[in-house]
Design an enzyme around this catalytic site. Structure first.
Site, short mmCIF file in Angstrom:
data_model
loop_
_atom_site.label_atom_id
_atom_site.label_comp_id
_atom_site.label_asym_id
_atom_site.label_seq_id
_atom_site.Cartn_x
_atom_site.Cartn_y
_atom_site.Cartn_z
CG HIS A 477 -1.77 1.21 1.38
ND1 HIS A 477 -3.10 1.23 1.01
CD2 HIS A 477 -1.50 2.45 1.85
CE1 HIS A 477 -3.61 2.43 1.25
NE2 HIS A 477 -2.65 3.20 1.76
CD GLU A 478 1.58 3.69 3.66
OE1 GLU A 478 1.81 4.73 3.00
OE2 GLU A 478 0.54 3.54 4.33
CG HIS A 481 0.26 6.24 -0.71
ND1 HIS A 481 -0.75 6.93 -1.34
CD2 HIS A 481 -0.28 5.72 0.43
CE1 HIS A 481 -1.87 6.83 -0.61
NE2 HIS A 481 -1.61 6.09 0.46
CG HIS A 484 0.33 8.85 -6.88
ND1 HIS A 484 -0.78 9.21 -6.14
CD2 HIS A 484 0.15 9.41 -8.10
CE1 HIS A 484 -1.58 9.95 -6.87
NE2 HIS A 484 -1.04 10.08 -8.07
#
Length: 693
Positions: A477-478, A481, A484
């Site tokens: 998940h991190e 990010h 991104h």
């Protein structure tokens, strides 16, 4: 106690010098607490002078002398603040926390006159009114719209009296948010449970090793402790056979910030809600939620409530059915007690073992941290052509921090990625991504410095850190990010990377989670930490079959938190004078099962009370999940989870476009249509329950 000597000389203060380090990364090995206040002083002064020059420019406003000039302003402030806030959250000490109190107030006092500058706003508004005739590129037009919106929503158009009051509110909110964060860290640092030999019943070796490492981190070598880090608490609640200790740990965990001590957050919450409500009304909105959500994909509190209630009903029904099955299990075992909240995870594991012949302890030896990092990198390589190479020559803020250089498909440098994975007392709880420098192309091709901060349990005696499936998902998940931020390809800093609506920002991160649990990835990277044997096929199949187990519980603890957040910010602040009573009332209203607690009780709800980024916005994870569940379907429909054509669209339309495109347009460009709402319920295994309801 004497104050630390402040180092002001730009030749000796590392924050004020050019950074002669690999990739101009911060020289953490040289930076000391006493460097920060002088650096902030200089940064505030530089930025104020730059803003004054833009405001007082005698030339008629145009995009270059107003919007582009604003984008170029505040470089030193961004540089100093990024380093400072990394240390505040990831490796604080008493000196840093003291400085944080002053800096949070000074930061508000610095930004208030800028964001409410009537002359500056007049220049921006003039450009905004004439935007159709300015010949702007799509990215420039988007930047102009976002800049106008940001100033307008900050109160730049208010009367002088209202601006004065808004400035006072912003200053006080900055202080309160900092205090909330410090209180929470204080409660987490103050508490631990030492585990004697008799206290370790049911605990797997990996958990005991982690408990020993946590003790060593606190200077208690040779002992074993449970701390209030979620990555310590949840595995303990899942596996400890000592019901009395489960109760003790659970109650301490949910009481953070609510102990009637110097770290109590109840009064802080009341003040925050009153000030947010007042600020919203000054800006012409009936509630803070109405203000907050206008500038989001959701647009209105009603749209948020509609999504949450749609999910709440089937999730609650599933959770209650699981509760009844667990109570039956307790009775079968001869227990004469009613299932309590501190029992849920323990008996859910037993139920999962019974139904799917799977428990987390069986797979943890195959989920070593290093292997999961390698898996996250490999998926990015296969999707986007980027590669990662560890660098030992980049300064870091703690010896455990690791750094990798990311190169693009062309082999050129693209970003630095810092991974700070282990829990320690100097770090706030949770997991997050942030940056030390954002990507932009306004003045040369500026490569980003991206951080992932987690709180995994360290392996003992130099052994590997073994992750639970939840931990492994958090890592992906991190890293989503992180991608991104690293893949961002925009011109202007304000549109870089994760500078998007809060209810869109979780799409790249939650979407990336899908790859972590795919057989193609686990078969390659899930290897036993001792034997290096791959994950046995039967265990893999059982893991995949068990994924949707306990989703009723997980959804209930999340949605209830999101609903309480929404109610805090839609009801009059006076309704929450007694925070505990408000919480109790709202949970009764939705029929919250008493055996499940909120994922974040109000006094520890840092998402919404340490700042306003997620205030009235905690729902965002679920709003994004509608998109991420639907988006992964594009790869499934292509028959290849690394399909090059789909991956290229994902890169171009989602990961690299930052905030330069409206999020709805970005999603539809990638998927070819709006998201399909049932995808979320299908992913969580709740679609049949929803249809039955």
């Amino acid at each position: 106690m004497s104050e630390p000597r402040q180092i002001t000389d730009s030749e000796t203060n590392p924050l004020l010098k050019a950074w002669v380090t690999p990739f101009a990364a911060p020289p953490f090995d040289e930076i000391k607490p006493e460097h920060f206040l002088p650096a902030f002083e200089q940064a505030f002064a530089d930025h104020s002078a730059e803003i004054a020059a833009i405001t007082n420019d005698p030339a008629a406003p145009d995009f270059a002398n107003t919007i582009t000039a604003l984008e170029r302003s505040g470089k030193l402030l961004s540089k100093v603040a990024a380093v400072f806030y990394d240390l505040v959250s990831a490796h604080s000490n008493p000196a840093i926390l003291e400085i944080d109190k002053e800096v949070s107030l000074r930061m508000a006092r610095h930004w208030n006159p800028i964001m409410m500058n009537a002359v500056l706003f007049g220049r921006i508004a003039h450009l905004h009114e004439n935007r159709a005739s300015l010949g702007l590129t799509p990215e420039q037009l988007r930047l102009l719209e976002r800049t106008y919106t940001r100033f307008h929503r900050s109160g730049a158009g208010l009367s002088d009296e209202a601006k004065t009051r808004m400035a006072e509110i912003n200053e006080r909110l900055a202080q309160l948010g900092t205090g909330f964060s410090h209180h929470l860290l204080g409660d987490e640092q103050d508490w631990f449970l030492e585990l004697g030999e008799a206290d370790r019943q049911g605990l797997p070796e990996s958990l005991i090793a982690g408990a020993k490492a946590a003790a060593e981190e606190r200077g208690m070598a040779g002992k074993a402790i449970v701390t209030l880090s979620r990555s310590s608490v949840e595995p303990f609640l899942k596996s400890s056979a000592r019901r009395d200790l489960r109760e003790k740990v659970y109650k301490a965990f949910i009481a953070r910030g609510d102990n009637g001590n110097a770290n109590d957050n109840n009064a802080t919450i009341v003040q925050v809600l009153k000030l947010r409500e007042e600020s919203a009304k000054l800006l012409g909105y009936p509630t803070f939620a109405a203000y907050r959500l206008e500038d989001s994909m959701a647009k209105t509190p009603e749209a948020v409530r509609s999504l949450l209630e749609r999910v709440w009903k089937p999730a609650r029904a599933r959770a209650l059915a699981d509760r009844d099955d667990m109570q039956a299990l307790i009775t079968e075992e001869g227990g004469n007690f009613k299932l309590a909240a501190w029992d849920w995870r323990f008996y859910a594991e037993k139920l999962r073992l019974q139904r799917a012949n799977f428990d987390d302890a069986a797979i943890k030896p195959y989920l070593a941290l290093d292997n999961m990092i390698a898996a996250a990198f490999d998926c990015a390589t296969r999707l986007f052509g980027v590669t990662f190479e560890e660098r030992k020559d980049v300064p870091v803020w703690h010896p455990d921090v690791r750094v990798w250089e990311m190169k693009g498909r062309d082999g050129k440098h693209k970003a630095l990625f810092y991974g700070d994975y282990f829990a320690r007392p100097s770090k706030r709880s949770g997991a997050w991504m942030t940056s030390l420098r954002d990507q932009q192309k306004l003045d040369g091709d500026v490569a980003p410095l991206i951080l992932n901060i987690c709180n995994f349990t360290k392996g003992a005696d130099g052994g590997p850190s073994l992750l639970s499936p939840d931990d492994a998902r958090t890592l992906f998940h991190e890293f989503g990010h992180g991608l991104h931020g690293m893949l961002s390809n925009v011109t202007y800093p304000s549109l870089s990377g994760t500078a998007v609506f809060t209810d869109f920002v979780e799409l790249p991160s939650q979407l990336y989670e899908h790859w972590q649990e795919r057989p193609e990835v686990l078969q390659k990277f899930a290897r036993h930490y001792q034997t290096v044997e791959p994950l046995p096929d039967d265990l893999l199949q059982r893991f995949l079959a068990a994924r949707k187990f306990n989703q009723g519980f997980a959804t209930v603890e999340f949605v209830s938190s999101a609903l309480v957040d929404l109610e805090f910010h839609t009801q009059p602040a006076s309704a929450a004078e007694d925070v505990r009573a408000f919480e109790r009332r709202e949970l009764e209203k939705i029929g919250m099962p008493e055996e499940i607690a909120l994922r974040h009780r109000p006094t520890q709800f840092g998402h919404i009370f340490t700042g306003d980024h997620y205030a009235a916005g905690y729902y965002s994870y679920m709003w994004s999940e509608v998109m991420d569940a639907d988006a992964f379907g594009a790869f499934e429909e292509a028959g290849d989870i690394f399909d090059p054509a789909v991956a290229k669209r994902l890169h171009d339309d989602i990961y690299s476009s930052g905030g330069s495109v409206d999020p709805e347009a970005a999603y539809e460009a990638f998927r070819g249509r709006p998201p399909e709402p049932d995808a979320l319920l299908r992913r969580r295994g709740l679609l049949d329950t929803a249809k039955a309801a």
